[in-house]
Design a protein around this motif. Sequence first.
Motif, mmCIF file in Angstrom:
data_model
loop_
_atom_site.group_PDB
_atom_site.id
_atom_site.type_symbol
_atom_site.label_atom_id
_atom_site.label_comp_id
_atom_site.label_asym_id
_atom_site.label_seq_id
_atom_site.Cartn_x
_atom_site.Cartn_y
_atom_site.Cartn_z
ATOM 1 N N VAL A 193 0.678 -1.048 -0.048
ATOM 2 C CA VAL A 193 0.090 -0.146 0.154
ATOM 3 C C VAL A 193 0.894 1.332 -0.153
ATOM 4 O O VAL A 193 0.696 2.045 -0.781
ATOM 5 N N GLU A 194 1.864 1.311 0.960
ATOM 6 C CA GLU A 194 2.801 2.489 0.874
ATOM 7 C C GLU A 194 3.619 2.532 -0.165
ATOM 8 O O GLU A 194 3.752 3.904 -0.790
ATOM 9 N N ASN A 195 3.866 1.684 -0.890
ATOM 10 C CA ASN A 195 4.602 1.568 -2.001
ATOM 11 C C ASN A 195 3.663 2.236 -3.382
ATOM 12 O O ASN A 195 4.249 2.913 -4.002
ATOM 13 N N ILE A 196 2.575 1.719 -3.193
ATOM 14 C CA ILE A 196 1.653 2.440 -4.342
ATOM 15 C C ILE A 196 1.163 3.861 -4.122
ATOM 16 O O ILE A 196 1.363 4.525 -5.114
ATOM 17 N N ILE A 197 1.177 4.185 -2.850
ATOM 18 C CA ILE A 197 1.144 5.562 -2.412
ATOM 19 C C ILE A 197 2.175 6.442 -2.828
ATOM 20 O O ILE A 197 1.902 7.592 -3.585
ATOM 21 N N SER A 198 3.398 5.910 -2.859
ATOM 22 C CA SER A 198 4.679 6.735 -2.995
ATOM 23 C C SER A 198 4.442 6.843 -4.709
ATOM 24 O O SER A 198 4.958 7.887 -5.121
ATOM 25 N N GLU A 199 4.237 5.658 -5.433
ATOM 26 C CA GLU A 199 4.027 5.587 -6.876
ATOM 27 C C GLU A 199 3.161 6.658 -7.323
ATOM 28 O O GLU A 199 3.304 7.438 -8.375
ATOM 29 N N LEU A 200 2.040 6.770 -6.733
ATOM 30 C CA LEU A 200 1.034 7.888 -7.048
ATOM 31 C C LEU A 200 1.362 9.330 -7.048
ATOM 32 O O LEU A 200 1.046 9.898 -7.680
ATOM 33 N N ILE A 201 1.997 9.369 -6.021
ATOM 34 C CA ILE A 201 2.571 10.732 -5.563
ATOM 35 C C ILE A 201 3.586 10.975 -6.698
ATOM 36 O O ILE A 201 3.447 12.297 -7.122
ATOM 37 N N SER A 202 4.716 10.335 -6.804
ATOM 38 C CA SER A 202 5.654 10.436 -7.787
ATOM 39 C C SER A 202 4.923 10.852 -9.288
ATOM 40 O O SER A 202 5.847 11.468 -9.886
ATOM 41 N N LEU B 32 -1.387 11.707 -7.135
ATOM 42 C CA LEU B 32 -1.957 11.802 -5.811
ATOM 43 C C LEU B 32 -1.283 13.113 -5.343
ATOM 44 O O LEU B 32 0.109 13.097 -5.224
ATOM 45 N N ASN B 33 -1.827 14.573 -4.827
ATOM 46 C CA ASN B 33 -1.248 15.639 -4.268
ATOM 47 C C ASN B 33 -2.101 16.036 -3.209
ATOM 48 O O ASN B 33 -3.107 16.666 -3.576
ATOM 49 N N GLU B 34 -1.807 16.078 -2.192
ATOM 50 C CA GLU B 34 -2.459 16.481 -0.882
ATOM 51 C C GLU B 34 -2.863 17.945 -0.978
ATOM 52 O O GLU B 34 -4.205 18.290 -0.480
ATOM 53 N N GLU B 35 -2.169 18.678 -1.533
ATOM 54 C CA GLU B 35 -2.254 20.257 -1.414
ATOM 55 C C GLU B 35 -3.350 20.653 -2.557
ATOM 56 O O GLU B 35 -4.293 21.184 -2.208
ATOM 57 N N ARG B 36 -3.144 19.844 -3.761
ATOM 58 C CA ARG B 36 -4.272 19.973 -4.749
ATOM 59 C C ARG B 36 -5.523 19.492 -4.244
ATOM 60 O O ARG B 36 -6.554 20.007 -4.583
ATOM 61 N N PHE B 37 -5.456 18.293 -3.601
ATOM 62 C CA PHE B 37 -6.937 17.872 -2.973
ATOM 63 C C PHE B 37 -7.430 18.770 -2.312
ATOM 64 O O PHE B 37 -8.689 19.081 -2.117
ATOM 65 N N ALA B 38 -6.492 19.381 -1.100
ATOM 66 C CA ALA B 38 -7.090 20.403 0.084
ATOM 67 C C ALA B 38 -7.524 21.489 -0.646
ATOM 68 O O ALA B 38 -8.757 21.848 -0.032
ATOM 69 N N ASN B 39 -6.833 22.214 -1.631
ATOM 70 C CA ASN B 39 -7.825 23.216 -2.197
ATOM 71 C C ASN B 39 -8.920 23.032 -3.065
ATOM 72 O O ASN B 39 -9.905 23.588 -2.968
ATOM 73 N N ALA B 40 -8.940 21.796 -3.753
ATOM 74 C CA ALA B 40 -10.189 21.483 -4.748
ATOM 75 C C ALA B 40 -11.464 21.253 -3.587
ATOM 76 O O ALA B 40 -12.595 21.590 -3.809
ATOM 77 N N TYR B 41 -11.095 20.613 -2.437
ATOM 78 C CA TYR B 41 -12.185 20.241 -1.456
ATOM 79 C C TYR B 41 -12.731 21.644 -0.791
ATOM 80 O O TYR B 41 -13.903 21.666 -0.923
ATOM 81 N N THR B 42 -11.701 22.328 -0.409
ATOM 82 C CA THR B 42 -12.187 23.523 0.064
ATOM 83 C C THR B 42 -13.177 24.402 -0.631
ATOM 84 O O THR B 42 -14.138 24.788 -0.194
ATOM 85 N N LEU B 43 -12.594 24.572 -1.856
ATOM 86 C CA LEU B 43 -13.379 25.483 -2.873
ATOM 87 C C LEU B 43 -14.731 24.985 -3.197
ATOM 88 O O LEU B 43 -15.591 25.453 -3.406
#
Length: 161
Positions: A48-57, A61-72
Amino acid sequence: MDFEESKPKILDPKTALLKAEKYCVYQERAQQEVRDKLYTFGLHQRDVENIISELISNNFLNEERFANAYTLGKFRQKGWGKIKIKQALKLKRVPDGLIKKALQQIDLDDYLQKLKGILEKKAALLKEKDAYKRSYQLKQYAYGKGYEGDLVVEVLKANDL
Protein backbone atom coordinates in the motif's frame (compact mmCIF):
# COMPACT_ATOMS: atom_id res chain seq x y z
CA MET A 1 -23.80 -13.26 2.89
CA ASP A 2 -22.09 -9.88 3.21
CA PHE A 3 -21.45 -8.02 -0.06
CA GLU A 4 -17.90 -6.99 0.93
CA GLU A 5 -16.92 -10.62 1.54
CA SER A 6 -18.15 -11.75 -1.87
CA LYS A 7 -16.01 -9.18 -3.72
CA PRO A 8 -12.81 -10.70 -5.09
CA LYS A 9 -9.68 -9.31 -3.43
CA ILE A 10 -6.94 -7.92 -5.64
CA LEU A 11 -3.68 -9.19 -4.28
CA ASP A 12 -1.47 -8.15 -7.21
CA PRO A 13 0.13 -4.73 -6.52
CA LYS A 14 0.39 -3.90 -10.26
CA THR A 15 -3.35 -4.38 -10.77
CA ALA A 16 -4.03 -2.43 -7.59
CA LEU A 17 -1.82 0.42 -8.84
CA LEU A 18 -3.82 0.64 -12.09
CA LYS A 19 -7.09 0.67 -10.15
CA ALA A 20 -5.73 3.32 -7.78
CA GLU A 21 -4.65 5.48 -10.73
CA LYS A 22 -8.18 5.31 -12.16
CA TYR A 23 -9.58 6.10 -8.71
CA CYS A 24 -7.36 9.21 -8.48
CA VAL A 25 -8.04 10.37 -12.05
CA TYR A 26 -11.79 10.36 -11.46
CA GLN A 27 -11.50 13.10 -8.79
CA GLU A 28 -8.94 14.56 -6.40
CA ARG A 29 -8.34 12.25 -3.44
CA ALA A 30 -6.71 12.51 -0.03
CA GLN A 31 -3.90 10.07 0.68
CA GLN A 32 -5.98 8.46 3.42
CA GLU A 33 -8.90 7.82 1.04
CA VAL A 34 -6.59 6.04 -1.39
CA ARG A 35 -4.88 4.16 1.43
CA ASP A 36 -8.26 2.94 2.74
CA LYS A 37 -9.29 1.88 -0.77
CA LEU A 38 -6.06 -0.08 -1.25
CA TYR A 39 -6.57 -1.92 2.03
CA THR A 40 -10.00 -3.08 0.78
CA PHE A 41 -8.10 -4.85 -2.01
CA GLY A 42 -6.43 -7.02 0.60
CA LEU A 43 -2.94 -5.59 0.15
CA HIS A 44 -0.24 -5.58 2.80
CA GLN A 45 0.96 -2.32 4.35
CA ARG A 46 4.28 -2.39 2.47
CA ASP A 47 2.49 -2.73 -0.89
CA VAL A 48 0.00 0.00 0.00
CA GLU A 49 2.75 2.46 0.94
CA ASN A 50 4.71 1.62 -2.23
CA ILE A 51 1.62 2.29 -4.35
CA ILE A 52 0.95 5.57 -2.50
CA SER A 53 4.56 6.64 -3.18
CA GLU A 54 4.18 5.70 -6.85
CA LEU A 55 0.94 7.69 -7.14
CA ILE A 56 2.56 10.74 -5.55
CA SER A 57 5.66 10.58 -7.77
CA ASN A 58 3.48 10.27 -10.90
CA ASN A 59 1.33 13.21 -9.70
CA PHE A 60 -1.88 11.17 -9.45
CA LEU A 61 -2.00 12.05 -5.77
CA ASN A 62 -1.29 15.53 -4.44
CA GLU A 63 -2.48 16.42 -0.95
CA GLU A 64 -2.25 20.19 -1.49
CA ARG A 65 -4.21 20.01 -4.74
CA PHE A 66 -6.83 17.88 -2.98
CA ALA A 67 -7.14 20.28 -0.03
CA ASN A 68 -7.62 23.28 -2.34
CA ALA A 69 -10.18 21.52 -4.55
CA TYR A 70 -12.09 20.14 -1.55
CA THR A 71 -12.14 23.50 0.24
CA LEU A 72 -13.35 25.54 -2.71
CA GLY A 73 -15.82 22.85 -3.76
CA LYS A 74 -17.49 22.57 -0.36
CA PHE A 75 -17.57 26.34 0.02
CA ARG A 76 -19.01 27.10 -3.42
CA GLN A 77 -21.32 24.12 -3.87
CA LYS A 78 -22.50 23.32 -0.36
CA GLY A 79 -22.03 26.72 1.28
CA TRP A 80 -19.92 25.30 4.10
CA GLY A 81 -18.05 27.61 6.45
CA LYS A 82 -14.37 27.35 7.33
CA ILE A 83 -14.95 25.44 10.59
CA LYS A 84 -16.87 22.63 8.89
CA ILE A 85 -14.38 22.43 6.01
CA LYS A 86 -11.47 22.28 8.45
CA GLN A 87 -13.12 19.45 10.41
CA ALA A 88 -13.82 17.48 7.24
CA LEU A 89 -10.21 17.85 6.05
CA LYS A 90 -8.94 16.74 9.48
CA LEU A 91 -11.11 13.61 9.19
CA LYS A 92 -9.38 12.91 5.88
CA ARG A 93 -6.04 13.30 7.69
CA VAL A 94 -4.84 16.29 5.68
CA PRO A 95 -1.92 18.02 7.45
CA ASP A 96 -2.77 21.21 9.38
CA GLY A 97 -0.43 23.37 7.28
CA LEU A 98 -2.22 22.37 4.08
CA ILE A 99 -5.63 22.94 5.68
CA LYS A 100 -4.62 26.46 6.71
CA LYS A 101 -3.26 27.18 3.24
CA ALA A 102 -6.41 25.84 1.54
CA LEU A 103 -8.72 27.90 3.76
CA GLN A 104 -6.80 31.04 2.76
CA GLN A 105 -7.96 30.40 -0.83
CA ILE A 106 -11.47 31.54 0.17
CA ASP A 107 -11.91 35.25 -0.52
CA LEU A 108 -13.27 37.11 2.55
CA ASP A 109 -15.79 39.12 0.51
CA ASP A 110 -17.12 35.93 -1.12
CA TYR A 111 -17.24 34.28 2.31
CA LEU A 112 -19.30 37.09 3.84
CA GLN A 113 -21.54 37.23 0.76
CA LYS A 114 -22.18 33.48 0.94
CA LEU A 115 -22.99 33.70 4.66
CA LYS A 116 -25.39 36.59 4.02
CA GLY A 117 -27.08 34.64 1.22
CA ILE A 118 -27.46 31.53 3.38
CA LEU A 119 -28.96 33.55 6.24
CA GLU A 120 -31.36 35.42 3.95
CA LYS A 121 -32.54 32.18 2.35
CA LYS A 122 -33.09 30.56 5.75
CA ALA A 123 -34.81 33.68 7.13
CA ALA A 124 -37.34 33.55 4.28
CA LEU A 125 -38.24 29.98 5.28
CA LEU A 126 -38.66 30.65 9.01
CA LYS A 127 -42.19 31.12 10.33
CA GLU A 128 -41.07 32.25 13.80
CA LYS A 129 -42.36 35.74 14.70
CA ASP A 130 -40.43 36.29 17.95
CA ALA A 131 -37.27 38.20 16.96
CA TYR A 132 -35.13 36.59 19.68
CA LYS A 133 -36.10 33.03 18.73
CA ARG A 134 -35.74 33.85 15.04
CA SER A 135 -32.24 35.21 15.57
CA TYR A 136 -31.34 32.12 17.62
CA GLN A 137 -32.57 29.80 14.85
CA LEU A 138 -30.57 31.66 12.21
CA LYS A 139 -27.42 31.56 14.35
CA GLN A 140 -27.81 27.83 14.95
CA TYR A 141 -28.27 27.22 11.24
CA ALA A 142 -25.13 29.19 10.36
CA TYR A 143 -23.12 27.44 13.10
CA GLY A 144 -24.27 24.10 11.71
CA LYS A 145 -22.95 25.15 8.31
CA GLY A 146 -19.57 25.82 9.92
CA TYR A 147 -19.46 29.60 10.10
CA GLU A 148 -17.69 31.48 12.89
CA GLY A 149 -19.88 32.89 15.67
CA ASP A 150 -18.61 36.47 15.54
CA LEU A 151 -19.11 36.65 11.76
CA VAL A 152 -22.64 35.27 12.04
CA VAL A 153 -23.60 37.86 14.66
CA GLU A 154 -21.99 40.64 12.60
CA VAL A 155 -23.84 39.65 9.39
CA LEU A 156 -27.17 39.29 11.25
CA LYS A 157 -26.82 42.78 12.79
CA ALA A 158 -25.68 44.41 9.56
CA ASN A 159 -28.58 42.99 7.53
CA ASP A 160 -31.41 43.11 10.12
CA LEU A 161 -32.24 39.42 9.70
